[in-house]
Design an enzyme around this catalytic site. Sequence first.
Site: not given
Length: 458
Positions: A151, A262, A290
């Site tokens: 994702y 990523d 994050k």
Amino acid sequence: MTTTTPDTSTDVRSAALFARAQTVTPGGVNSPVRAFLSVGGTPRFIASAKGPYLYDVDGNELVDLICSWGPMLLGHAHPEVIGAVADAASHGTSYGAPTVAEVELAAEIIDRTPVEQVRLVNSGTEATMSVLRLARGVTGRDKIIKFAGCYHGHVDALLAAAGSGVATLAAGDGSSFTGHVATPGSPGVTAATTADTIVLDYNDRAGVRQAFATYGDQIACLVTEAAAGNMGVVPPGEEDGVGFNTFLAEICAQYGALFVSDEVMTGFRLTRSGQYGLDGVQPDLMTFGKVMGGGFPAAAFGGRADLMQHLAPVGGVYQAGTLSGNPVAATAGLTTLRLATPEVYAHVDRASVRLQSEVRAALDAAGVPHVVQHAGNLFSVFFVPEGVTSVPDYATAQTQSTAAYRAFFHSMLDSGVYLPPSAFEGWFLSAAHDDAALDRVVSALPAAAAAAAAGAEL
Ligand SMILES: Cc1ncc(COP(=O)(O)O)c(C=O)c1O
């Protein structure tokens, strides 16, 4: 004000709020996985958080094993982060003009990772969206490769066979890939948008070789989670001493495609840099989010300076943002990273090793077939069928019993432990998870394992 053993009578206020939320917001939540759809029951509305604990509106104290899906590496409401944020906010919350904090944050990211330049954005989605545009702009090529179960945010072109909430809702998102051509994973994503997206199986080197052999000169970039964490945790595998990321970097270089790692989830969490600190594989471009936002909406992408120089205003690839590099968010991120010392990582690693072994022991004792996998300190539990000993890809992850997870999840919640409300997510720890918090998790495990054993048979 707290109780440690919530039961269904202790979610009265959450239930009332959830009912109201559903009238004003689709599904009552602002990000689908929060709705508890795959585990059932009432999502807990959180009133406050401190250290390793969440406090919900009914007054329950819950050991938090989500950590806001990754950002809260230091634990909740760390006094120095809160102090720095309050100070920054007192000077104004947004200027739409350059600030010191964003330069310092960029420099801190560059110091910790192999990137030479970064651009700050507001979410991981924005980071991956922008990096695709940059890769296509630089190479003049259209096609991209991603892996099933990874994702990268809700970017149209990457919503094909996606993990995380997409996997959670449908245990598979309805998209498919046959002969490499992806079909959209959500209504509203057009076939044209995903027509240039090639979806392959994670850890499948033959598939990657075949895709490059077929489309090599059309591939702008391959984007992968540095270690997959959105189908449960699936680390990059080794073959003949060569790690999957090394293999990917090499094949991208061979065909003139850019290798995009990523690290939105893994960056600054697994080590001071992320998965890069574990395998040292040098990507062309990277995405972050994050932890580097310290609990605020901040993310980044970066890479080789010669590539980043293609971005506006220096180059022609346009990318912008009203709140990008926001001074409060940049201060939260910078303060968090500066406090993320080797001791922090050593503590989180130790806590993770302990919980992994306790989870295994409890499930073994209850006779529940399972696999626990980790990438650094990020780990998850797959309730896979008997005989499955590892989960290398999304197809295997989908063989797990979501019924067993549901039972396990609710038993843990009833014992005051807040796990991801999905079988397809990692478990996150923080430097604030002390022995008292971990002991509470450990003591909840036998009952949850027994519940999983019963749940698997339903
Ligand atoms: C690896 C990865 N990339 C990108 C994203 C998207 O980030 P955001 O939710 O901030 O848009 C996520 C979110 O979980 C992620 O795990």
